[in-house]
Design a protein around this motif. Structure first.
Motif, PDB file in Angstrom:
ATOM      1  N   LEU A   1       0.848  -1.355  -0.062  1.00  0.00           N
ATOM      2  CA  LEU A   1       0.064   0.133  -0.089  1.00  0.00           C
ATOM      3  C   LEU A   1       0.922   1.383  -0.026  1.00  0.00           C
ATOM      4  N   LEU A   2       1.804   1.161   0.927  1.00  0.00           N
ATOM      5  CA  LEU A   2       2.876   2.299   1.001  1.00  0.00           C
ATOM      6  C   LEU A   2       3.451   2.520  -0.331  1.00  0.00           C
ATOM      7  N   PHE A   3       3.962   1.485  -1.140  1.00  0.00           N
ATOM      8  CA  PHE A   3       4.405   1.567  -2.401  1.00  0.00           C
ATOM      9  C   PHE A   3       3.668   2.349  -3.421  1.00  0.00           C
ATOM     10  N   ILE A   4       2.460   1.811  -3.469  1.00  0.00           N
ATOM     11  CA  ILE A   4       1.498   2.320  -4.492  1.00  0.00           C
ATOM     12  C   ILE A   4       1.150   3.868  -4.029  1.00  0.00           C
ATOM     13  N   ILE A   5       1.107   4.219  -3.058  1.00  0.00           N
ATOM     14  CA  ILE A   5       1.169   5.578  -2.629  1.00  0.00           C
ATOM     15  C   ILE A   5       2.180   6.451  -3.263  1.00  0.00           C
ATOM     16  N   TYR A   6       3.511   5.847  -2.958  1.00  0.00           N
ATOM     17  CA  TYR A   6       4.530   6.135  -3.281  1.00  0.00           C
ATOM     18  C   TYR A   6       4.715   6.555  -4.698  1.00  0.00           C
ATOM     19  N   ILE A   7       4.192   5.931  -5.479  1.00  0.00           N
ATOM     20  CA  ILE A   7       4.280   5.644  -7.025  1.00  0.00           C
ATOM     21  C   ILE A   7       3.145   6.428  -7.662  1.00  0.00           C
ATOM     22  N   ASN A   8       2.073   6.787  -6.833  1.00  0.00           N
ATOM     23  CA  ASN A   8       0.953   7.276  -7.427  1.00  0.00           C
ATOM     24  C   ASN A   8       0.809   8.264  -8.430  1.00  0.00           C
ATOM     25  N   ASP A   9       1.733   9.230  -8.366  1.00  0.00           N
ATOM     26  CA  ASP A   9       2.008  10.214  -9.172  1.00  0.00           C
ATOM     27  C   ASP A   9       3.024  10.290 -10.589  1.00  0.00           C
ATOM     28  N   LEU A  10       3.288   8.935 -10.713  1.00  0.00           N
ATOM     29  CA  LEU A  10       4.205   8.511 -11.605  1.00  0.00           C
ATOM     30  C   LEU A  10       3.446   8.759 -13.138  1.00  0.00           C
TER      31      LEU A  10
ATOM     32  N   ALA B   1      12.752  10.239 -21.177  1.00  0.00           N
ATOM     33  CA  ALA B   1      13.511  10.945 -20.265  1.00  0.00           C
ATOM     34  C   ALA B   1      12.931  11.632 -18.994  1.00  0.00           C
ATOM     35  N   LYS B   2      11.641  12.200 -19.333  1.00  0.00           N
ATOM     36  CA  LYS B   2      10.841  12.897 -18.173  1.00  0.00           C
ATOM     37  C   LYS B   2      10.484  11.728 -17.287  1.00  0.00           C
ATOM     38  N   VAL B   3      10.288  10.500 -17.735  1.00  0.00           N
ATOM     39  CA  VAL B   3      10.023   9.477 -16.875  1.00  0.00           C
ATOM     40  C   VAL B   3      11.137   9.038 -16.006  1.00  0.00           C
ATOM     41  N   ALA B   4      12.331   8.873 -16.530  1.00  0.00           N
ATOM     42  CA  ALA B   4      13.429   8.433 -16.084  1.00  0.00           C
ATOM     43  C   ALA B   4      14.027   9.623 -14.942  1.00  0.00           C
ATOM     44  N   LEU B   5      13.690  10.960 -15.321  1.00  0.00           N
ATOM     45  CA  LEU B   5      14.029  11.863 -14.219  1.00  0.00           C
ATOM     46  C   LEU B   5      13.202  11.518 -13.037  1.00  0.00           C
ATOM     47  N   TRP B   6      11.981  11.424 -13.283  1.00  0.00           N
ATOM     48  CA  TRP B   6      11.043  11.241 -12.195  1.00  0.00           C
ATOM     49  C   TRP B   6      11.289  10.031 -11.285  1.00  0.00           C
TER      50      TRP B   6
ATOM     51  N   LYS C   1      14.239   8.428  -6.400  1.00  0.00           N
ATOM     52  CA  LYS C   1      15.269   7.254  -5.784  1.00  0.00           C
ATOM     53  C   LYS C   1      14.920   5.946  -6.110  1.00  0.00           C
ATOM     54  N   LEU C   2      14.020   5.874  -7.146  1.00  0.00           N
ATOM     55  CA  LEU C   2      13.899   4.647  -7.789  1.00  0.00           C
ATOM     56  C   LEU C   2      14.731   4.204  -8.851  1.00  0.00           C
ATOM     57  N   SER C   3      15.206   2.690  -8.930  1.00  0.00           N
ATOM     58  CA  SER C   3      15.976   2.726 -10.029  1.00  0.00           C
ATOM     59  C   SER C   3      15.160   1.651 -10.834  1.00  0.00           C
ATOM     60  N   LEU C   4      15.618   1.841 -12.391  1.00  0.00           N
ATOM     61  CA  LEU C   4      14.913   0.940 -13.231  1.00  0.00           C
ATOM     62  C   LEU C   4      15.920  -0.200 -13.609  1.00  0.00           C
ATOM     63  N   ASN C   5      15.190  -1.203 -13.978  1.00  0.00           N
ATOM     64  CA  ASN C   5      15.878  -2.317 -14.448  1.00  0.00           C
ATOM     65  C   ASN C   5      15.863  -2.236 -15.946  1.00  0.00           C
TER      66      ASN C   5
END
Length: 352
Positions: free
Chosen positions: A40-49, A90-95, A100-104
């Motif tokens: 739940l906390l993770f979903i809230i954290y990335i909710n504005d992606l 690039a905008k998504v990568a900047l977000w 502080k989220l890493s992309l695989n």
């Protein structure tokens, strides 16, 4: 707020190896793995992606995120499209970096849906100077999607999984009772046959052969025995009837407004809502116009065809029964259509 702050702060991690503990390190980010509040906390954290891009539509499921958009929104040429898409990425990568989220990047792929025989679109995409691999098919939440929107790859993958289970059933058949074999069938085969069936269910020839093979094994029948009596004995629907059953349950939920909002653009209307002629089919659903045969595979077309073919004793249950009641009634109706005796003249199987 203080409760959440207390829950997330002052957490440490360390390694215990053969009784020897390392020094403790303070955790400044993240949530406890395996916790109830973690997802739940993770979903809230990335909710504005989704706000990171004005063009991409974002599909998020847990930590799996998919970006999709129409290609022509990025320009008319491959060069323009490549530049504009990379700018949005690039905008998504900047977000992600700001949060502080890493992309695989190894697992990150992209696909372009196109028509068979069309000229290939030449686009190269990059994230932080790392080229993204272009694929012809990918697995999206367990469903293998091809760039031509055909389901042969998904069916082949499903066939392999079911074939393995059939091999197990065949080996344990001499020592396991029929009831247990039936339980294994429902546990290990039925989920593969029904998962996302509304998408690919019109292409099922190979899978139906495997389903019949499993039914013969469960009932200890000959490998060429008629399967319709066996399906009726076990109260198991054929794959094509499971597809019809799923579609009618979908239609029931549509009529009751129980579907998610993105299904609202599917419009099922009766003929008397279009014209005032007092015809015999005025209460039937209107069949949408399809220019190509491929369009007839859409659920908005196939659902209507099935619904219009139902007898009144079944169609009236859409209004009088609950979802579970309608589901059970329609399943029993389909099972009632199966025949116990062979009606083929000079049948080779029965002659043996």
């Amino acid at each position: 707020m203080s409760l959440l702050k207390c829950y997330l702060s002052n957490r440490y991690q360390f390694i215990d190896f053969c009784g020897v503990e390392s020094s403790k390190a303070l955790l400044k980010t993240g949530v406890p793995q395996g916790s109830i509040l973690g997802p739940l906390l993770f979903i809230i954290y990335i909710n504005d992606l989704p706000r990171a891009s004005d063009i991409f539509n974002t599909i998020m499921f847990a930590d799996d995120t998919t970006l999709e958009s129409a290609l022509d929104l990025f320009g008319n040429s491959s060069e323009t499209q490549t530049i504009n898409i990379n700018l949005e990425i690039a905008k998504v990568a900047l977000w992600l970096k700001a949060n502080k989220l890493s992309l695989n990047l190894v697992k990150t792929k992209f696909i372009i849906f196109e028509r068979p025989g069309s000229l290939p679109t030449r686009i190269t995409l990059n994230i932080e100077n790392v080229q993204i691999e272009r694929v012809t098919e990918f697995k999206f939440l367990g469903l293998t999607i091809h760039k031509f929107l055909t389901w042969s790859s998904h069916i082949n993958n499903t066939s392999l999984k079911i074939s393995r289970v059939i091999g197990i059933l065949k080996r344990i058949k001499p020592i396991v009772p029929k009831k247990t074999l039936n339980t294994i069938y429902h546990a290990l085969i039925t989920p593969h046959l029904t998962y996302q069936l509304l998408c690919w269910g019109y292409e099922q020839t190979n899978l139906f052969k495997l389903q019949k093979k499993a039914i013969r094994i469960i009932t200890h029948s000959n490998f060429i025995s008629h399967t319709e009596p066996l399906f009726k004995e076990l109260k198991i629907l054929k794959l094509k009837d499971i597809h019809a059953w799923q579609q009618m349950k979908f239609l029931y939920k549509f009529f009751k407004n129980d579907l998610p909002g993105y299904f609202l653009h599917h419009c099922f209307i009766t003929n008397d809502q279009i014209h005032e002629h007092n015809t015999r089919s005025k209460t039937n659903l209107n069949i949408p116009f399809c220019r190509h045969d491929f369009a007839k595979l859409r659920i908005v077309y196939s659902c209507v065809k099935i619904y219009n073919s139902l007898p009144d004793s079944v169609s009236e249950k859409f209004q009088t029964h609950s979802f579970l009641g309608f589901s059970n009634y329609y399943k029993n109706y389909l099972l009632g259509l199966y025949k116990l005796d062979c009606t083929i003249d000079q049948c080779y199987v029965c002659a043996r």
